[in-house]
Design a protein around this motif. Structure first.
Motif, PDB file in Angstrom:
ATOM      1  N   CYS A 125      35.493  38.109  46.548  1.00 63.32           N
ATOM      2  CA  CYS A 125      34.632  37.489  45.653  1.00 63.32           C
ATOM      3  C   CYS A 125      33.638  36.567  46.280  1.00 63.32           C
ATOM      4  O   CYS A 125      32.673  36.188  45.486  1.00 63.32           O
ATOM      5  CB  CYS A 125      35.698  36.478  44.589  1.00 63.32           C
ATOM      6  N   TYR A 129      29.381  35.182  43.441  1.00 62.78           N
ATOM      7  CA  TYR A 129      28.869  33.994  43.030  1.00 62.78           C
ATOM      8  C   TYR A 129      27.368  33.889  42.850  1.00 62.78           C
ATOM      9  O   TYR A 129      26.515  33.514  41.742  1.00 62.78           O
ATOM     10  CB  TYR A 129      29.663  32.719  43.451  1.00 62.78           C
ATOM     11  N   GLU A 170      40.071  42.377  43.246  1.00 62.49           N
ATOM     12  CA  GLU A 170      40.144  40.924  42.466  1.00 62.49           C
ATOM     13  C   GLU A 170      39.688  40.949  41.239  1.00 62.49           C
ATOM     14  O   GLU A 170      38.699  41.792  40.725  1.00 62.49           O
ATOM     15  CB  GLU A 170      39.207  39.959  43.319  1.00 62.49           C
ATOM     16  N   HIS A 251      39.298  27.530  41.753  1.00 64.31           N
ATOM     17  CA  HIS A 251      38.426  26.846  42.567  1.00 64.31           C
ATOM     18  C   HIS A 251      37.768  25.707  42.053  1.00 64.31           C
ATOM     19  O   HIS A 251      36.837  24.989  42.800  1.00 64.31           O
ATOM     20  CB  HIS A 251      37.286  27.837  42.849  1.00 64.31           C
ATOM     21  N   CYS A 273      40.104  33.216  40.750  1.00 64.74           N
ATOM     22  CA  CYS A 273      40.388  34.618  40.897  1.00 64.74           C
ATOM     23  C   CYS A 273      41.697  34.921  41.390  1.00 64.74           C
ATOM     24  O   CYS A 273      42.601  34.249  41.859  1.00 64.74           O
ATOM     25  CB  CYS A 273      39.504  34.920  42.164  1.00 64.74           C
TER      26      CYS A 273
END
Ligand code: ATP
Ligand code: ZN
Ligand code: MG
Length: 307
Positions: A125, A129, A170, A251, A273
């Motif tokens: 991941c 972002y 993921e 997160h 995730c």
């Protein structure tokens, strides 16, 4: 794959002997047999099918990512010991002669290499972002992605479940705190049911990441106290210390703040995730059901091969 052998080294040896993994001379770096890959392919289909109703956007990133992105994500603060950066020779002919001389003398020729803009991806991941942030505000209903990537972590080991290069699939939810928490809850249930349908023993437990150094202890405790990470554990090389095969990470708004991931009203997004360690799941299947996938229990084969 004797039911009594439950230590790393003997499991690794039996995987080599059965032609499931192939040695490369480096711990944690293995060739995979066709049968091993087929199990991974079928398991990935199963995961995708389970997640299909949620209509995630699928992205396949390469195993290398922008080094600047890795730096900005804070990875070097938390896990400098695991990171890998790609270096290349960028000199001219003179330096080339020097390099070959160093090699011939058994010297450290890598000193003549320089860091490129590419780092090895440590988790599927990380490249996502900034990619999402660059596309503008996140819609009120949030965004859901399904990712897959080879990942690198410098943690050489004789434990076949601790590889240096392995694949992670993921799902990543970006949205409000409530959206991402309910995403994680639903995958905790779905993930456990899926592993149980493959007749593998498992348990879900709170977990922490191996944050580096003295300050890292505090971060790990904080992660535990706030219940930010859960793992689904399956005994692979040890019954007392089962292996994390699935991870469920919240997160908070860490990546939202770092990358400016916002809703149209300016509020920072939260993210979570769920990661599936593909080699670890395949190893668990071979460990518990035997070296010959064709001879696995019918119920297990039906789940995997109907996907
Ligand atoms: P561990 O505690 O065993 O080191 P982790 O907490 O580092 O695992 P994550 O960072 O959550 O694992 O990574 C997501 C998933 O990737 C894990 O659930 C696991 O299945 C897989 N994984 C992590 N490290 C490795 C590795 N070295 N080799 C193979 N699979 C791995
Ligand atoms: Zn992740
Ligand atoms: Mg780890």
């Amino acid at each position: 794959m004797d039911a009594r052998t439950f230590d790393s080294k003997s499991l690794l040896d039996s995987l080599f002997e059965n032609g499931i993994l192939f040695e490369s001379g480096i711990d944690g770096l293995y060739g995979r047999s066709g049968a091993f890959e087929e199990v991974i392919e079928q398991f990935e289909r199963l995961v995708t099918r389970l997640g299909a109703p949620d209509k995630a956007t699928r992205i396949h990133f390469p195993p290398g990512m922008s080094r600047a992105t890795l730096e900005k994500s804070g990875y070097m603060k938390s896990f400098p010991q695991l990171a890998g950066c790609v270096h290349s020779f960028m000199g001219g002919e003179r330096e080339h002669v020097q390099l070959l001389g160093m090699m011939a003398d058994g010297g450290d020729w890598t000193a003549l290499q320089k860091a490129t803009d590419v780092a090895l991806t440590p988790a599927a991941c990380y490249p996502l972002y900034p990619t999402v942030a660059a596309r503008g505000p996140v819609p009120a209903q949030g965004l859901l992605f399904e990712l897959s990537s080879y990942c690198f972590r410098h943690e050489p080991s004789k434990d076949p479940a601790r590889m240096q290069l392995f694949r992670m699939r993921e799902f990543v939810q970006i949205g409000t705190a409530e959206q991402v928490r309910s995403f994680r809850e639903s995958w905790l249930k779905r993930g456990k049911a899926m592993i149980e349908s493959l007749d593998l023993p498992c348990e879900v437990d709170l977990a922490n990441d191996p944050f580096f150094g003295r300050g890292g202890k505090m971060m790990a405790n904080n992660q535990l106290d706030q219940g930010l990470k859960f793992e689904l554990l399956i005994p692979v090389t040890s019954i007392e210390k089962p292996t994390a095969c699935l991870s469920f990470n919240y997160h908070q708004d860490h990546f939202g703040q770092t990358w400016g991931l916002k809703f149209a009203d300016g509020e920072f997004c939260h993210s979570a995730c769920v990661g599936f360690g593909l080699e670890r799941v395949a190893l668990a299947l071979f460990r518990h059901h035997g070296p010959d996938a064709a001879a696995w229990p019918t119920a297990v084969r039906d789940v995997l091969w109907s996907a």
